[in-house]
Enzyme design. Structure first.
Site, PDB file in Angstrom:
ATOM      1  N   LYS A 194     -40.340  93.696 100.026  1.00 54.28           N
ATOM      2  CA  LYS A 194     -39.354  93.447 101.072  1.00 54.28           C
ATOM      3  C   LYS A 194     -38.269  94.525 101.095  1.00 54.28           C
ATOM      4  O   LYS A 194     -38.142  95.342 100.176  1.00 54.28           O
ATOM      5  CB  LYS A 194     -38.756  92.048 100.906  1.00 54.28           C
ATOM      6  CG  LYS A 194     -39.743  90.964 101.337  1.00 54.28           C
ATOM      7  CD  LYS A 194     -39.083  89.611 101.521  1.00 54.28           C
ATOM      8  CE  LYS A 194     -40.035  88.633 102.211  1.00 54.28           C
ATOM      9  NZ  LYS A 194     -39.438  87.303 102.383  1.00 54.28           N
TER      10      LYS A 194
ATOM     11  N   ARG B  30     -45.134  84.845  96.188  1.00 54.30           N
ATOM     12  CA  ARG B  30     -45.955  85.301  97.316  1.00 54.30           C
ATOM     13  C   ARG B  30     -46.010  86.825  97.260  1.00 54.30           C
ATOM     14  O   ARG B  30     -44.991  87.485  97.450  1.00 54.30           O
ATOM     15  CB  ARG B  30     -45.351  84.810  98.632  1.00 54.30           C
ATOM     16  CG  ARG B  30     -46.160  85.124  99.886  1.00 54.30           C
ATOM     17  CD  ARG B  30     -45.487  84.478 101.104  1.00 54.30           C
ATOM     18  NE  ARG B  30     -46.241  84.672 102.326  1.00 54.30           N
ATOM     19  CZ  ARG B  30     -46.094  85.709 103.158  1.00 54.30           C
ATOM     20  NH1 ARG B  30     -45.202  86.666 102.872  1.00 54.30           N
ATOM     21  NH2 ARG B  30     -46.820  85.807 104.259  1.00 54.30           N
TER      22      ARG B  30
END
Length: 307
Positions: free
Chosen positions: A243, A277
């Protein structure tokens, strides 16, 4: 509900081990004991403009092959999405379903891996549950109330995620006075909403939403204070892989964020997260299993050194 009898503080291991209600969960064909286990959720994006892989698994064959390969590499879950979180034109439910349903069907027919569908559309969730998905991963905090009804009518698990904006809408310059406290309050409110709609507490997982309507400084503070989320009693999912908060912290482009992603996932586990995740499955599996060994959740596979 039952409470884990595992260590619940730092007195034994030196790490935060949260008290979880109903830590043992039957999800699909697999059983997880989140008092002593961390699940790795692999990511399959059937989108032409996905955040990380830029459409590498948009083709149906590529998506199915990647999902099955992730399962063979040791992933516990496969998360299948047909629309990215970032702002953009709405993807109609019918189009999203066309993208994700064939992948769910193909993977369910060939593997017992847990299948989750990343959607906020009730009709997409219902069709995918019927086809073999056992988790609905909603990144909008149950934007559509009917989604809770769909999950309640099934044996599926619901992931409730913190975000502020309406689906596919921008939320520039997000502001928080107390980021972890506000996120905890949001999640508890949405958990209560889901339970009021009939979702069983032992079918709920929470996700604080790293980077979702949060800037990098906010996401880093949220991560440092993650115990305020993991102590709420529900297993916590940490979706940190590749991210922007990692890229901006390291000044690293997307293709150079693996090490930072593994460090962030490990930190989240040590602060109580029990599902991560991740994009890079084999590397993530190794990092997670090593972290489990450090926590005392698993024995070494081949202990020989100095014996």
């Amino acid at each position: 509900m039952t409470t884990s009898e595992s260590p619940t503080d730092t007195t034994t291991s030196g790490f935060f081990l949260p008290v979880l209600t109903d830590p043992v969960r039957r999800i699909g064909a697999r059983t997880f004991d989140f008092s002593r286990q961390v699940a790795v959720m692999a990511i399959i994006n059937r989108t032409p403009d996905s955040f990380f892989d830029q459409g590498a698994t948009f083709a149906l064959d590529a998506a199915v092959d990647a999902a099955l390969r992730a399962a063979e590499d040791g992933a516990d879950w496969i998360d299948i999405g047909g629309a990215k979180f970032a702002p953009g034109p709405e993807i109609p439910a019918a189009e999203e379903l066309d993208r994700v349903l064939p992948v769910v069907e193909a993977v369910a027919a060939r593997s017992d891996v847990v299948i989750s569908v990343d959607t906020f559309w009730p009709e997409v969730a219902a069709a995918c549950i019927a086809a073999g998905a056992s988790v609905v991963n909603d990144t909008t905090g149950i934007h559509h109330p009917e989604l809770a009804d769909v999950v309640a009518a099934s044996d599926a698990t619901l992931v409730i995620t913190h975000s502020l904006a309406e689906p596919r809408k921008p939320h520039p310059k997000p502001h928080y006075d107390d980021i972890a406290g506000e996120i905890a309050g949001f999640l508890l409110d949405r958990v209560a909403f889901a339970i009021d709609h009939g979702v069983r507490p032992d079918r709920i997982i929470i996700d604080p939403g790293h980077d979702l309507n949060k800037n990098t400084v906010q996401t880093l503070e949220l991560t440092r204070r993650l115990t305020e989320i993991t102590s709420l009693g529900y297993p916590t999912l940490a979706a940190v892989s590749n991210k922007d908060f990692i890229g901006e912290s390291l000044d690293a482009p997307k293709e150079e964020r693996l090490e930072g992603s593994l460090a962030a996932a490990t930190a989240c586990i040590l602060l109580g997260a029990r599902v991560v995740r991740m994009h890079n499955v084999r590397e993530s599996i190794a990092a997670v299993r090593m972290t489990e060994a450090i926590l005392g959740f698993r024995d070494p596979i081949n202990p020989r050194h100095n014996l």
